[in-house]
Design a protein around this motif. Structure first.
Motif, short mmCIF file in Angstrom:
data_model
loop_
_atom_site.label_atom_id
_atom_site.label_comp_id
_atom_site.label_asym_id
_atom_site.label_seq_id
_atom_site.Cartn_x
_atom_site.Cartn_y
_atom_site.Cartn_z
N GLU A 125 27.58 54.16 43.31
CA GLU A 125 28.00 52.80 43.01
C GLU A 125 29.51 52.67 43.17
OE1 GLU A 125 24.59 52.08 39.56
OE2 GLU A 125 26.58 52.80 39.00
N TYR A 126 29.97 51.43 43.12
CA TYR A 126 31.41 51.20 43.02
C TYR A 126 31.68 50.47 41.71
CZ TYR A 126 30.84 46.18 44.06
OH TYR A 126 30.49 44.85 44.01
N VAL A 127 32.90 50.63 41.22
CA VAL A 127 33.35 49.85 40.07
C VAL A 127 34.67 49.20 40.45
CG1 VAL A 127 34.49 51.86 39.02
CG2 VAL A 127 33.91 49.89 37.61
N CYS A 128 34.80 47.92 40.16
CA CYS A 128 36.03 47.21 40.48
C CYS A 128 37.10 47.59 39.47
CB CYS A 128 35.78 45.70 40.47
SG CYS A 128 37.27 44.73 40.81
N ALA A 129 38.19 48.17 39.96
CA ALA A 129 39.29 48.58 39.09
C ALA A 129 40.33 47.47 38.96
CB ALA A 129 39.95 49.84 39.62
N GLN A 130 40.56 46.73 40.06
CA GLN A 130 41.60 45.69 40.03
C GLN A 130 41.21 44.54 40.94
OE1 GLN A 130 45.27 47.62 41.10
NE2 GLN A 130 45.25 48.95 39.32
N ARG A 131 41.59 43.35 40.51
CA ARG A 131 41.42 42.14 41.33
C ARG A 131 42.71 41.34 41.23
NH1 ARG A 131 36.69 37.49 41.63
NH2 ARG A 131 38.05 35.77 42.21
N ALA A 132 43.22 40.90 42.38
CA ALA A 132 44.46 40.13 42.40
C ALA A 132 44.32 39.00 43.41
CB ALA A 132 45.65 41.02 42.77
N GLY A 133 45.08 37.92 43.17
CA GLY A 133 45.05 36.78 44.08
C GLY A 133 44.57 35.52 43.38
N SER A 134 45.11 34.38 43.80
CA SER A 134 44.78 33.10 43.16
C SER A 134 43.84 32.24 43.98
CB SER A 134 46.08 32.33 42.88
OG SER A 134 46.80 32.11 44.08
N LEU A 135 43.42 32.69 45.13
CA LEU A 135 42.50 31.92 45.97
C LEU A 135 41.19 31.70 45.22
CD1 LEU A 135 42.02 30.72 48.85
CD2 LEU A 135 40.99 32.93 49.44
N VAL A 136 40.68 30.48 45.27
CA VAL A 136 39.43 30.14 44.59
C VAL A 136 38.27 30.34 45.57
CG1 VAL A 136 38.09 28.34 43.44
CG2 VAL A 136 40.56 28.50 43.08
N LEU A 137 37.36 31.27 45.22
CA LEU A 137 36.16 31.52 46.02
C LEU A 137 34.96 31.54 45.07
CD1 LEU A 137 37.22 34.36 48.50
CD2 LEU A 137 36.68 32.00 49.07
N SER A 138 34.17 30.49 45.12
CA SER A 138 33.06 30.37 44.16
C SER A 138 32.00 31.44 44.37
CB SER A 138 32.43 28.98 44.27
OG SER A 138 31.95 28.75 45.59
N GLY A 139 31.90 31.99 45.56
CA GLY A 139 30.85 32.97 45.83
C GLY A 139 31.22 34.40 45.50
N LEU A 140 32.45 34.63 45.02
CA LEU A 140 32.92 35.99 44.74
C LEU A 140 32.82 36.26 43.25
CD1 LEU A 140 34.15 38.64 45.72
CD2 LEU A 140 36.41 37.60 45.43
N MET A 141 31.84 37.06 42.86
CA MET A 141 31.60 37.35 41.44
C MET A 141 31.89 38.82 41.14
SD MET A 141 30.81 34.37 40.49
CE MET A 141 30.31 34.69 38.80
N VAL A 142 33.05 39.28 41.57
CA VAL A 142 33.48 40.66 41.32
C VAL A 142 34.79 40.63 40.56
CG1 VAL A 142 34.10 42.88 42.35
CG2 VAL A 142 32.34 41.46 43.42
N TYR A 143 34.80 41.26 39.41
CA TYR A 143 35.96 41.29 38.53
C TYR A 143 36.14 42.72 38.02
CZ TYR A 143 35.46 36.23 38.62
OH TYR A 143 35.37 34.93 39.04
#
Length: 271
Positions: A127-145
């Motif tokens: 599996e992968y685990v999301c460690a960091q998310r950055a950026g202010s772009l709004v993408l309704s289809g992106l549900m990774v935090y």
């Protein structure tokens, strides 16, 4: 290797676990599943179904994990969540913590420069685990935090990491991932995930041009540790207007340059 060809094999029952490790394996699987929903949490019935275990057994294990603070039960809705001991145990790995601290401003700067969303994904077994998310772009289809945990083959970052691994290992990971996908969602997305893998193989790095979520383009390259193994991936996500196919070569170069800086930090902190 077609994902559809792995469906029957992935759905076949596995051999019995050794009795001495069966309880430990079930407990670890339960903890990993709890960690997939760090915000919303799990109802007991849903968690038992997701783990393929009966409610009574899962309830007993959860009671022990709650007592040990590896799991919390939220009073308002009785949902089960990751507990503080998960974080505290991670403090025993100071090199990884220092790497993530050093990576945070780099990931944020990359997201700003590219006008999109940047993700740093860590490999965690299959599996992968999301460690960091950055950026202010709004993408309704992106549900990774941060904290999101999913099978490797569902993310362009996971695909990029798998591109560096031997064929036998990739096949084993895909068998596990297909089984997880079928158990949670059925077979409906396998064709889209296969399209993403094939496109990535053609380009030599992770490329998803709306293959899984329409209107969301994502690119990724691996980040390697001091041994040369891909322990992470740097992802860039945005709209088709930002990251069209005609820009792939330039975007790959940007990703590789940013990933090289992260890899240098990984070596510095003995990752």
């Amino acid at each position: 290797m077609k994902l559809a060809d792995l469906v029957l094999e992935a759905a076949a029952p596995h051999g019995p676990e050794r009795s001495g490790t069966q309880s430990l394996a079930r407990g670890i699987k339960l903890l990993r599943m709890v960690a997939t929903r760090p915000g919303f949490g799990w109802r007991l019935s849903d968690l038992a179904a997701a783990c393929g275990q009966d409610k009574a057994t899962v309830h007993r294990m959860l009671a022990c994990l709650v007592e040990e603070r590896l799991v919390l039960q939220r009073a308002s809705d009785r949902h089960y969540l990751p507990g503080p001991l998960m974080c505290e145990l991670g403090l025993a790995l100071p090199d990884r913590t220092q790497f993530l601290r050093a990576a945070e401003p780099q990931v944020a700067a990359f997201a700003r420069r590219m006008a999109g969303i940047a993700l740093l994904l860590l490999r965690s077994g299959n599996e992968y685990v999301c460690a960091q998310r950055a950026g202010s772009l709004v993408l309704s289809g992106l549900m990774v935090y941060p904290g999101t945990r999913r099978p490797l083959f569902t993310s362009v970052g996971g695909v990029a990491m798998l591109q560096t691994r031997p064929a036998a290992e990739v096949r084993a990971v895909l068998l596990d991932n297909v089984a997880q996908e079928i158990g949670r969602r059925g077979t409906g997305r396998l064709e889209s995930l296969q399209k993403m893998r094939e496109r990535s193989d053609r380009h030599g790095f992770g490329v998803n041009l709306g293959d899984v979520v329409p209107g969301v383009h994502a690119l990724a390259v691996p980040v390697c540790d001091s041994a040369g193994d891909a322990f992470a991936a740097l992802c860039l996500i945005g709209t088709p207007e930002l990251y069209g196919e005609e820009r792939l070569a330039a975007l790959q170069g940007e990703l590789q340059a940013a990933a090289a800086l992260l890899a240098a930090d990984a070596r510095k902190f003995n990752m």
